[in-house]
Design an enzyme around this catalytic site. Sequence first.
Site, PDB file in Angstrom:
ATOM      1  N   GLU A 164      29.311 -19.101 -34.051  1.00 39.51           N
ATOM      2  CA  GLU A 164      28.301 -18.553 -32.931  1.00 39.51           C
ATOM      3  C   GLU A 164      29.320 -17.502 -32.238  1.00 39.51           C
ATOM      4  O   GLU A 164      29.187 -17.623 -30.955  1.00 39.51           O
ATOM      5  CB  GLU A 164      27.485 -19.390 -32.028  1.00 39.51           C
ATOM      6  CG  GLU A 164      26.578 -20.419 -32.791  1.00 39.51           C
ATOM      7  CD  GLU A 164      25.980 -21.659 -31.994  1.00 39.51           C
ATOM      8  OE1 GLU A 164      26.450 -21.484 -30.808  1.00 39.51           O
ATOM      9  OE2 GLU A 164      25.267 -22.155 -32.424  1.00 39.51           O
ATOM     10  N   PRO A 165      30.154 -16.544 -32.710  1.00 41.00           N
ATOM     11  CA  PRO A 165      31.017 -15.854 -31.751  1.00 41.00           C
ATOM     12  C   PRO A 165      30.119 -14.894 -31.037  1.00 41.00           C
ATOM     13  O   PRO A 165      29.329 -14.439 -31.541  1.00 41.00           O
ATOM     14  CB  PRO A 165      32.021 -15.168 -32.760  1.00 41.00           C
ATOM     15  CG  PRO A 165      30.875 -15.160 -34.121  1.00 41.00           C
ATOM     16  CD  PRO A 165      30.164 -16.331 -33.991  1.00 41.00           C
ATOM     17  N   GLY A 166      30.645 -14.741 -29.915  1.00 40.54           N
ATOM     18  CA  GLY A 166      30.380 -13.687 -28.979  1.00 40.54           C
ATOM     19  C   GLY A 166      31.451 -12.545 -28.688  1.00 40.54           C
ATOM     20  O   GLY A 166      31.853 -11.689 -29.138  1.00 40.54           O
ATOM     21  N   CYS A 211      27.638  -4.526  -0.802  1.00 40.09           N
ATOM     22  CA  CYS A 211      28.175  -4.950   0.361  1.00 40.09           C
ATOM     23  C   CYS A 211      28.476  -6.330   0.294  1.00 40.09           C
ATOM     24  O   CYS A 211      27.785  -7.253   0.968  1.00 40.09           O
ATOM     25  CB  CYS A 211      26.888  -4.839   1.435  1.00 40.09           C
ATOM     26  SG  CYS A 211      26.638  -2.862   1.420  1.00 40.09           S
ATOM     27  N   TYR A 214      29.618 -10.115 -22.152  1.00 41.82           N
ATOM     28  CA  TYR A 214      29.332 -10.237 -20.738  1.00 41.82           C
ATOM     29  C   TYR A 214      29.552  -9.299 -19.682  1.00 41.82           C
ATOM     30  O   TYR A 214      29.740  -9.623 -18.632  1.00 41.82           O
ATOM     31  CB  TYR A 214      30.039 -11.770 -20.488  1.00 41.82           C
ATOM     32  CG  TYR A 214      29.956 -12.660 -21.630  1.00 41.82           C
ATOM     33  CD1 TYR A 214      28.737 -13.351 -21.609  1.00 41.82           C
ATOM     34  CD2 TYR A 214      31.147 -13.079 -22.446  1.00 41.82           C
ATOM     35  CE1 TYR A 214      28.606 -14.396 -22.744  1.00 41.82           C
ATOM     36  CE2 TYR A 214      30.763 -14.013 -23.362  1.00 41.82           C
ATOM     37  CZ  TYR A 214      29.683 -14.424 -23.679  1.00 41.82           C
ATOM     38  OH  TYR A 214      29.434 -15.634 -24.567  1.00 41.82           O
TER      39      TYR A 214
HETATM   40  N1  LLP Z   1      27.102 -20.422 -28.541  1.00 29.86           N
HETATM   41  C1  LLP Z   1      26.739 -21.132 -27.476  1.00 29.86           C
HETATM   42  C2  LLP Z   1      25.773 -22.222 -27.508  1.00 29.86           C
HETATM   43  C3  LLP Z   1      27.331 -20.585 -26.049  1.00 29.86           C
HETATM   44  O1  LLP Z   1      26.829 -21.330 -24.833  1.00 29.86           O
HETATM   45  C4  LLP Z   1      28.215 -19.479 -26.116  1.00 29.86           C
HETATM   46  C5  LLP Z   1      28.581 -18.750 -24.879  1.00 29.86           C
HETATM   47  C6  LLP Z   1      28.508 -18.901 -27.349  1.00 29.86           C
HETATM   48  C7  LLP Z   1      28.096 -19.559 -28.515  1.00 29.86           C
HETATM   49  C8  LLP Z   1      29.368 -17.912 -27.522  1.00 29.86           C
HETATM   50  O2  LLP Z   1      30.642 -18.104 -26.686  1.00 29.86           O
HETATM   51  P1  LLP Z   1      31.771 -16.977 -26.949  1.00 29.86           P
HETATM   52  O3  LLP Z   1      31.955 -16.760 -28.515  1.00 29.86           O
HETATM   53  O4  LLP Z   1      31.599 -15.693 -26.478  1.00 29.86           O
HETATM   54  O5  LLP Z   1      32.981 -17.522 -26.144  1.00 29.86           O
HETATM   55  N2  LLP Z   1      29.661 -15.142 -19.064  1.00 29.86           N
HETATM   56  C9  LLP Z   1      30.974 -15.638 -19.460  1.00 29.86           C
HETATM   57  C10 LLP Z   1      30.906 -16.573 -20.635  1.00 29.86           C
HETATM   58  C11 LLP Z   1      29.685 -17.349 -20.647  1.00 29.86           C
HETATM   59  C12 LLP Z   1      29.736 -18.231 -22.196  1.00 29.86           C
HETATM   60  C13 LLP Z   1      28.409 -18.781 -22.263  1.00 29.86           C
HETATM   61  N3  LLP Z   1      28.262 -19.552 -23.768  1.00 29.86           N
HETATM   62  C14 LLP Z   1      32.123 -15.037 -19.246  1.00 29.86           C
HETATM   63  O6  LLP Z   1      31.845 -13.615 -18.969  1.00 29.86           O
HETATM   64  O7  LLP Z   1      33.343 -15.230 -19.533  1.00 29.86           O
END
Ligand code: LLP
Length: 419
Positions: A273-275, A342, A371
């Site tokens: 589940e990469p983001g 502000c 994000y």
């Molecule tokens: N799977 C689940 C269940 C998650 O909760 C997340 C992210 C991902 C996958 C994806 O994670 P990634 O590969 O992007 O690290 N807003 C924060 C990051 C919050 C992440 C929340 N969950 C920031 O801007 O750093």
Amino acid sequence: MNHFQYKGNELYAEDVAIREIVATVGSPVYVYSHATLERHFKAFDDSFSTMPHTICYSVKANSTQSVLKTFINLGGGVDIVSGGELFRALKAGVDPKKVVYSGVGKKDDEIEYALNTGILMFNVESEQELTRISEIATRIGRKAGIAIRVNPDVDPGTHPYITTGLKNAKFGITIDRAIAEYKRAKDLPGIEIVGIDCHIGSQLTKVNPFVDSIVKLRKVIATLREAGINPKYFDLGGGLGIQYNDEEPPLPADYGKEIVAATKDLGMHLIFEPGRNIVGNAGILAAKCLYTKARDEKNFIMIDAGMNDLARPALYGSFHGVLPVVKDQDGVIVADIVGPICESGDFLAKDREVPMFKQGDLMAFTSAGAYGFAMSSSYNSRPRVAEVMVKGDTFEVIRERETIEDLIKGEKIASFLVA
Ligand code: LLP
């Protein structure tokens, strides 16, 4: 840097000058490089070519449909956390059989929507949620594919707000409860066990915590197998970090090698589940210098983007690089780059050495693809900004800038206030 390069004095996304995009679309604007999105997706995907796997891109990082469609076209599925994300992904054409649904607070209508869509699996985060999913599935005559999100109690070594796999976090079912819940799931009428899941945090810069949680989950899998429970999918979540400043995260290929070594003999189908890893460095936020002011103690550069457009610096103190869109400044300065909101927390860079920006100069905040827009808001009644995708020497607006009319959409003045 990922298809965001200077040609002469000008910053380009692929073969389009950022200056030209701003001239057409206005400022601020998020700009994504299609070639970078594709390259990052493929690099991740290729790292697991020796095993059956599905890349379920985590929609929350950047949920704009053109971004989703880019990955869907490459065979990707999605990881969702709400009915809204499911709607977006379906609109973008995702195969429901490649959808995994995580999140600690799934509502009844969202569960029913996902069941009717026929998603691959729910990543179940509590005992009560498991019962609820079974009840709803039974009521509508369906079976819900599930994985239990096991909280392995492993420290990912990242920011506390994005640490999820420690046992004091709200996420998942603790590892000591997991077996009992699988046994209960086996006998629930609306449930079909299809997987096992974990996600321990975000922006990880080491592989060890991933491997440590695999070692822990393997023990669970072994015990399940002895009990005649054979989950097919092993969902390892997201979390692989990127370089914002001086971090040195592993390359997807190196991460892949270690994960494959730790899981290959299980004969399972891996899900990721990469983001951030895929979209983070595929986008920038371009903004304009409105004013500057010099004080004895500090220099300020006021710009037209704020914490409502890019919340990460205010929220986590995170670092985004700052590049001039046209390099024509005289010298450098140490300054805070601040927005129009502000609040004193409204900064995009703090005590940073940057070019001596002057009124009207454009700058790009790097690593803003993940994000960034997704966490933006209209706080201070500022319309959300436009998004653009570049491909080669062309670009398209993939989300219109909001108008001030959009700001009051759905609002009404209570009848008792008007005579
Ligand atoms: N799977 C689940 C269940 C998650 O909760 C997340 C992210 C991902 C996958 C994806 O994670 P990634 O590969 O992007 O690290 N807003 C924060 C990051 C919050 C992440 C929340 N969950 C920031 O801007 O750093």
